[in-house]
Design an enzyme around this catalytic site. Structure first.
Site, PDB file in Angstrom:
ATOM      1  N   GLU A  59      36.683 -28.271  -7.895  1.00 52.05           N
ATOM      2  CA  GLU A  59      35.758 -28.127  -9.015  1.00 52.05           C
ATOM      3  C   GLU A  59      35.774 -26.649  -9.379  1.00 52.05           C
ATOM      4  OE1 GLU A  59      31.724 -30.345  -9.516  1.00 52.05           O
ATOM      5  OE2 GLU A  59      31.259 -28.368  -8.719  1.00 52.05           O
ATOM      6  N   ASP A 104      22.108 -22.675 -10.928  1.00 52.06           N
ATOM      7  CA  ASP A 104      22.766 -22.111  -9.749  1.00 52.06           C
ATOM      8  C   ASP A 104      21.910 -21.045  -9.094  1.00 52.06           C
ATOM      9  OD1 ASP A 104      25.478 -23.354  -9.524  1.00 52.06           O
ATOM     10  OD2 ASP A 104      25.588 -22.699 -11.611  1.00 52.06           O
TER      11      ASP A 104
END
Length: 259
Positions: free
Chosen positions: A42, A53
């Site tokens: 990924e 994140d």
């Protein structure tokens, strides 16, 4: 379309942010992570507002942004990674919108990506994005919020391909606390009832031991922050860490099977 998850066992998806290192070093790291047991890559497209994140990945993105030519570097990373393992791009909607969904989908498809997951895809843009990706044979994995209502879950599932992403934690990436395994099990059951797509889990799977606990519930585990932390500070440790996660997911490769 390319089948992303074909293993009869729980696969290991390794997240790597594109552009963290110069190309030669990055390719060496991808080779090493492949050899250590990654089944799927990924690749993260660096973004200045990666709000889902945590600090480790945000710092990696800032470093990549500082190198400039972000999209070009990411396309080269995807091209190389896709020559090693099936590769999915992870991005936010803002760069997709800025570059144009149709244009960006074509660029990633031409680079060899099997799919692109837009983690904060606005629902009113979902059909346009799905069509743009389908036109160039890209899969569109979707991240599903833990507390999605049944109607929302069904809507997301209809527009997804490749896999459904079930976060193991509701915290941002990089969470290092305990996981509520029964809650995750219930969530994955809801996803499987809503869609025949494989279910993938990441976020908060911070150790091989936690990966081993999550593995029976899903078709693949995504490991991101632990690998990114190693790549940022001690790149030579990334392969060994990948191998530890791979071993945790598949401790008896010669005999273990998965229903």
């Amino acid at each position: 379309m390319h089948a992303l998850l074909t293993q009869p066992r729980c696969a290991l998806v390794v997240f790597v942010p594109a552009g963290l290192h110069p190309p030669t070093a990055e390719r060496r790291h991808l080779d090493q992570i492949t050899d250590a047991g990654a089944d799927v890559f990924e690749v993260g497209l660096a973004h200045h507002n990666a709000h889902l994140d945590g600090p480790v990945i945000q710092a990696a993105y800032r470093r990549a942004l500082g190198r400039g030519q972000v999209l070009d570097r990411t396309l080269r990373s995807v091209e190389y990674a896709a020559g090693l393992r099936p590769t999915v791009v992870m991005t936010y909607w803002e760069p997709v919108s800025r570059h144009g969904p149709e244009h960006l989908a074509r660029q990633f498809a031409d680079a060899g990506a099997a799919g692109v997951m837009v983690v904060d895809l606005p629902e009113h843009q979902a059909e346009r994005w799905r069509t743009a990706a389908k036109d160039v044979n890209l899969q569109t994995p979707r991240l599903v919020r833990r507390h999605s209502a049944a109607t929302e879950l069904a809507t997301v599932a209809i527009g997804a391909s490749g896999w459904l992403y079930a976060p193991a934690s509701t915290a941002p990436t990089g969470y290092r606390g305990p996981l509520h395994i029964p809650a995750l099990a219930d969530f994955t059951r809801r996803l499987r009832a809503a869609s025949p797509l494989p279910v993938v889990s990441g976020v908060g799977i911070s150790t091989p031991a936690l990966a081993a606990r999550v593995a029976p519930l899903v078709d693949a585990v995504v490991v991101g922050t632990p690998i990114v932390r190693a790549l940022t500070s001690h790149p030579e440790q990334a392969a060994a860490l990948t191998a530890a996660f791979a071993q945790a997911l598949n401790p008896h490769p010669a005999t273990e099977t998965r229903a």
